[in-house]
Design a protein around this motif. Structure first.
Motif, PDB file in Angstrom:
ATOM      1  N   TRP A 104       0.824  -1.220   0.000  1.00 24.19           N
ATOM      2  CA  TRP A 104       0.000   0.000   0.000  1.00 24.19           C
ATOM      3  C   TRP A 104       0.848   1.255   0.000  1.00 24.19           C
ATOM      4  CZ3 TRP A 104      -4.486  -0.839  -1.758  1.00 24.19           C
ATOM      5  CH2 TRP A 104      -5.074  -2.089  -1.565  1.00 24.19           C
ATOM      6  N   ASN A 105       2.010   1.215   0.666  1.00 21.46           N
ATOM      7  CA  ASN A 105       2.909   2.371   0.630  1.00 21.46           C
ATOM      8  C   ASN A 105       3.395   2.623  -0.785  1.00 21.46           C
ATOM      9  OD1 ASN A 105       2.598   2.243   3.329  1.00 21.46           O
ATOM     10  ND2 ASN A 105       4.643   1.477   3.777  1.00 21.46           N
ATOM     11  N   ALA A 108       0.663   3.877  -3.161  1.00 19.40           N
ATOM     12  CA  ALA A 108       0.359   5.300  -2.961  1.00 19.40           C
ATOM     13  C   ALA A 108       1.386   6.175  -3.665  1.00 19.40           C
ATOM     14  CB  ALA A 108       0.331   5.620  -1.475  1.00 19.40           C
ATOM     15  N   THR A 109       2.669   5.834  -3.520  1.00 15.13           N
ATOM     16  CA  THR A 109       3.685   6.669  -4.164  1.00 15.13           C
ATOM     17  C   THR A 109       3.599   6.575  -5.680  1.00 15.13           C
ATOM     18  OG1 THR A 109       5.187   4.879  -3.602  1.00 15.13           O
ATOM     19  CG2 THR A 109       5.459   6.902  -2.396  1.00 15.13           C
ATOM     20  N   ALA A 111       0.921   5.969  -7.322  1.00 13.32           N
ATOM     21  CA  ALA A 111      -0.289   6.692  -7.724  1.00 13.32           C
ATOM     22  C   ALA A 111       0.008   8.185  -7.803  1.00 13.32           C
ATOM     23  CB  ALA A 111      -1.420   6.434  -6.730  1.00 13.32           C
ATOM     24  N   ALA A 112       0.774   8.685  -6.816  1.00 14.55           N
ATOM     25  CA  ALA A 112       1.112  10.113  -6.809  1.00 14.55           C
ATOM     26  C   ALA A 112       1.941  10.473  -8.035  1.00 14.55           C
ATOM     27  CB  ALA A 112       1.874  10.460  -5.533  1.00 14.55           C
ATOM     28  N   TYR A 126      -9.139   0.219   1.170  1.00 16.94           N
ATOM     29  CA  TYR A 126      -8.490   1.322   0.451  1.00 16.94           C
ATOM     30  C   TYR A 126      -9.285   1.839  -0.739  1.00 16.94           C
ATOM     31  CZ  TYR A 126      -4.265   0.429   3.119  1.00 16.94           C
ATOM     32  OH  TYR A 126      -3.364   0.281   4.128  1.00 16.94           O
ATOM     33  N   TYR A 130      -9.077   5.497  -3.207  1.00 17.46           N
ATOM     34  CA  TYR A 130      -8.572   5.528  -4.577  1.00 17.46           C
ATOM     35  C   TYR A 130      -9.650   6.002  -5.546  1.00 17.46           C
ATOM     36  CZ  TYR A 130      -4.032   3.680  -3.435  1.00 17.46           C
ATOM     37  OH  TYR A 130      -2.768   3.559  -2.936  1.00 17.46           O
ATOM     38  N   ASN A 133     -10.189   9.805  -5.304  1.00 16.08           N
ATOM     39  CA  ASN A 133      -9.151  10.589  -5.962  1.00 16.08           C
ATOM     40  C   ASN A 133      -9.029  10.289  -7.453  1.00 16.08           C
ATOM     41  OD1 ASN A 133      -7.872  12.257  -3.818  1.00 16.08           O
ATOM     42  ND2 ASN A 133      -7.686  10.258  -2.862  1.00 16.08           N
ATOM     43  N   MET A 135      -8.461   7.467  -9.154  1.00 17.58           N
ATOM     44  CA  MET A 135      -7.301   6.674  -9.549  1.00 17.58           C
ATOM     45  C   MET A 135      -7.692   5.386 -10.277  1.00 17.58           C
ATOM     46  SD  MET A 135      -4.541   8.125  -8.760  1.00 17.58           S
ATOM     47  CE  MET A 135      -4.071   9.602  -7.903  1.00 17.58           C
ATOM     48  N   ASN A 419     -12.106   7.156   4.275  1.00 19.83           N
ATOM     49  CA  ASN A 419     -10.798   7.798   4.244  1.00 19.83           C
ATOM     50  C   ASN A 419     -10.277   7.955   5.674  1.00 19.83           C
ATOM     51  OD1 ASN A 419      -8.871   8.864   2.679  1.00 19.83           O
ATOM     52  ND2 ASN A 419     -10.145  10.495   1.832  1.00 19.83           N
TER      53      ASN A 419
END
Lengths: 461, 302
Positions: A104-105, A108-109, A111-112, A126, A130, A133, A135, A419
């Motif tokens: 998940w970490n 997230a990165t 995805a960013a 999660y 997602y 935002n 995604m 969230n």
């Protein structure tokens, strides 16, 4: 003047160098992370180039796919992907897998940085974040156009992937909470476990086992909050509701009280045992791993699809049984859970091809003959029937458990976590810890969860 | 046209141009990988940024929340201070002792120097952290050693909130190699004439150490102290792999908490704000160390 500029510059260089050396440890991890992201970026880059060739010739195509899980899962998934490659010449896969927390970490990165893989494994905890935002790709059009065939899938199963108006994830396997227990040990001491036991019956078994054998009990310590949710469901409540903590303080306190009782009566696995283990790793679960009954447990709170990995991890001669988690109201508590979702990310250049893979995963008998329910019982009834004969005795036990024990007595799953849920989970872990180390009363822990938990959720809305 | 060409040629032939060209790779790298990311993180620290969505400017709210509401923030600061202030002096003491032992030249000295330096290369790695975790487990080597000398120990060193941090400190002290090497080279530079003169005057070994060796080493001690202090405050791997902050946040390092906030709880803006607070703390400590420099550091010649 020039000298001064030079001096300042040198000082800057020195400062950079200093932080460079001193952050040794931290930078090591970041650089490996960077490496990963660049690797991913590179594969994305490759995607772009292949995209051009695809458009021109309609052939070569590379899809990336990421998931979390054990080595067993990785091997099976890789094998299924190879099968797809052989059936669809020109398509190749870049598969990457990570352990749960890291997954998940990293997701997230990526995805960013908009470098997510084409197909990503999703979870209920999660998905809301997602989707909020933007995604994930809405898969409904692909279902409507027939790319993803869900005609053999129970509609209620697919409801899990529906957020708002869109279908953002396809469930690829069903499982349910399952209590694995050391059948050999209980049989030897003629202690009987039955399905749908009540809380009191369960506590009685914990005491008996401890008294007769010295084996203790692990109440899903610091490993997810599904057990808390399950417990609260028996009162008709849930951990979250409307973006808030959805249960009463009183019931939460009674949940934490289970740990207090366990510590006071001695049958709860001491929390210090977990300081030395990787929590959530089936191989290190006190049910199957430990040096002495005092740091082992007679049972483990897991989900049914983990049956195979727990059985594999069990020492020789230990037979593993499966039953429901204890609850005073089995129907309210029990639920069927999509064990895994597959989603298509917005970063995908080929959403339709990604959707095709999901269809393959859902409807191909050959594919599922490889996977054999490792991510849960296949959602398509046709597939589930077709692979039944190929399943091992253990896997068949799980199917039987899902079909004959849980399905007749269950209710709808709790809604997707809001969230900020991950931070609340961490809070629950810390409170469990404090109660187990007897630094906090269950009542105070419940109060803390209500105030702090709601504060976290509020700040995230 | 020709004129401008010669002008360009002249310009290119200047010494300063060559300097700029050769420095360019560094300047570009420094800007792209230091200045720009730092600028971004400074901006994010004033934003509500959930890593998945777009950052939203909220002023100094992150900082207000940190100092007024977040108990874990204070907890992680106190843990980090304790860790750095205990482990660094211990490590330096240990490094100095070993350096003094290894100063004598024998055949095996080279081997021992390399052997003792090894931990500081591999000590920060994940593999060593996992090894350390097993070493101090309830059924680990450390307890077995204790049992071998007659102490019946089944103590869970990592499971107790008073001892867990010491396991991490011990790992830090064990990585004394690089400080040791620096001490060694400094020790070699102390002129032997000083020792000879003091011996003639009837001074003993202990007296020599405190009157000659230690004062002349203070610049090196100062250098080591600053460097190790900074790395102490930035420690990450040990906690992240071995304890994850357990039990009860008693080993939760600041940098690990920052990581959790940024990537586990998706409060990336808050994490960025924490990073800047850490920068200020480290700068302040370094400044304080430099201020005390003239009180105890010997800067004269030999």
């Amino acid at each position: 003047m020039k000298k001064r500029v030079l001096a300042i510059f040198m000082a800057l260089v020195l400062a950079a160098g200093l932080t460079g050396c001193s952050s040794n440890n931290a930078s090591e991890t970041t650089s490996s992370k960077q490496e990963e992201t660049t690797k991913q970026a590179q594969s994305e880059g490759k995607d772009e180039t292949t995209a051009v060739t695809t458009a021109a010739s309609g052939e070569a195509l590379e899809l990336s796919i990421t998931w979390w899980g054990s080595q067993t899962r990785a091997d099976l998934t890789q094998e299924a992907l190879t099968l797809y490659e052989s059936l669809n010449p020109g398509v190749t896969f870049d598969g990457q897998f990570l352990s749960g927390a890291d997954y998940w970490n990293k997701l997230a990165t990526s995805a960013a940085g908009h470098t997510m893989a084409d197909v990503i494994q999703m979870d209920k905890a999660y998905i809301q974040q997602y989707v909020d935002n933007g995604m994930l790709v809405d898969l409904q059009p692909y279902v409507d156009s027939g790319v993803i065939d869900l005609s053999n899938v129970d509609p209620s199963v697919q409801e899990f992937g529906r957020i708002g108006d869109g279908l953002y994830a396809i469930c690829i396997g069903v499982n349910s909470p399952a209590l694995f227990y050391n059948k050999t040990l209980l049989d030897e001491n003629s202690i009987e476990v039955k399905d749908n036991m009540t809380m009191d019956e369960f506590l009685e078994i914990c005491r008996q086992v401890y008294e007769k054998t010295g084996y203790k009990t692990n109440l899903q310590y610091n490993n997810g909050t599904s057990w808390m949710d399950f417990y609260l469901r028996s009162f008709g409540e849930a951990t979250f509701a409307d973006g808030k903590i959805g249960a009463s303080e009183e019931n939460i306190a009674s949940f934490f009280n289970l740990y207090k009782i366990g510590i006071e009566e001695g049958w709860l696995v001491d929390p210090s045992v977990f300081a030395e283990r990787t929590i959530g790793q089936p191989e290190q679960e006190p049910l199957v791993y430990g040096s002495d009954p005092s740091n082992m447990s007679w049972c483990a709170f897991y989900f049914s699809n983990n049956m195979a990995s727990i059985t594999n991890a069990a020492p020789e001669g230990m037979e593993i049984g499966i039953t429901t988690w204890p609850s005073d109201d089995a129907v309210k508590s029990n639920f069927l859970k999509p064990s895994m979702f597959f989603s298509v990310s917005v970063d995908s250049e080929h959403p339709e091809d990604a959707a095709k893979l999901i269809d393959f995963w859902t409807n191909s008998v050959d594919c599922n003959k490889i996977l054999l329910g490792e991510r849960g019982v296949p959602v398509s009834s046709v597939v589930a029937d077709a692979i039944a004969a190929d399943m091992s005795a253990t896997d068949q036990m799980v199917v039987e458990y899902i079909n004959n024990v849980v399905t007749p007595k269950c209710s709808a799953m709790s809604p997707a976590s809001p969230n900020g849920a991950t931070e609340v989970y961490d809070l629950v872990y810390k409170l469990e810890e404090k109660v187990c180390y007897q630094e906090m009363t269950p009542e105070d822990a419940a109060k803390e969860l209500m105030t702090q938990g709601n504060k976290i959720l509020e700040s995230k809305q | 046209m020709k004129k401008s060409m010669t002008a360009l040629k002249q310009h290119l032939n200047k010494n300063s141009t060559a300097g700029v060209v050769f420095a360019l790779p560094f300047i570009i790298g420094f800007t792209m990988f230091m200045i720009v990311p730092m600028g971004m993180s400074l901006y994010y620290s004033f934003c509500e940024f959930e890593i998945l969505g777009a950052p939203k400017f909220i002023g100094i709210e992150n900082y207000i929340k940190m100092f007024t509401e977040d108990e874990t923030f204070y907890k992680s600061i106190s843990v980090t201070f304790f860790y750095a202030l205990v482990s660094v002096p211990l490590r330096l003491t240990f490094a100095l002792i070993v350096a003094l032992i290894l100063l004598r030249n024998t055949k095996a000295t080279g081997f021992y120097r390399a052997a003792y330096y090894l931990p500081s290369i591999i000590g920060g790695s994940v593999a060593i952290s996992i090894l350390w975790k097993r070493l101090f487990a309830e059924d680990g080597t450390f307890n077995h050693l204790l049992q071998a000398i007659g102490v019946n120990s089944h103590f869970s060193w990592l499971g107790n909130k008073n001892t867990a941090i010491w396991v991490l400190i011990l790992l830090a002290v064990w990585q004394f190699g690089s400080s040791m090497l620096i001490f060694l080279s400094a020790l070699k530079q102390i002129p032997s004439s000083l020792y000879e003169a003091s011996r003639v005057d009837g001074s003993g070994k202990v007296n020599q150490f405190f009157r000659i060796t230690l004062p002349l080493l203070t610049p090196t001690i100062f250098f080591n102290l600053v460097m190790q202090m900074i790395s102490g405050f930035l420690a990450f791997t040990q906690c992240f792999i071995i304890t994850q902050g357990r039990p009860m946040s008693s080993t939760l390092f600041y940098s690990v908490y920052m990581y959790q906030q940024s990537f586990e709880f998706y409060n990336t803006g808050y994490g960025a704000a924490m990073a800047w607070v850490m920068l200020i703390i480290i700068s302040a400590i370094t400044a304080i160390l430099f201020k005390t420099k003239k009180l105890w550091v010997y800067e004269g010649g030999f």
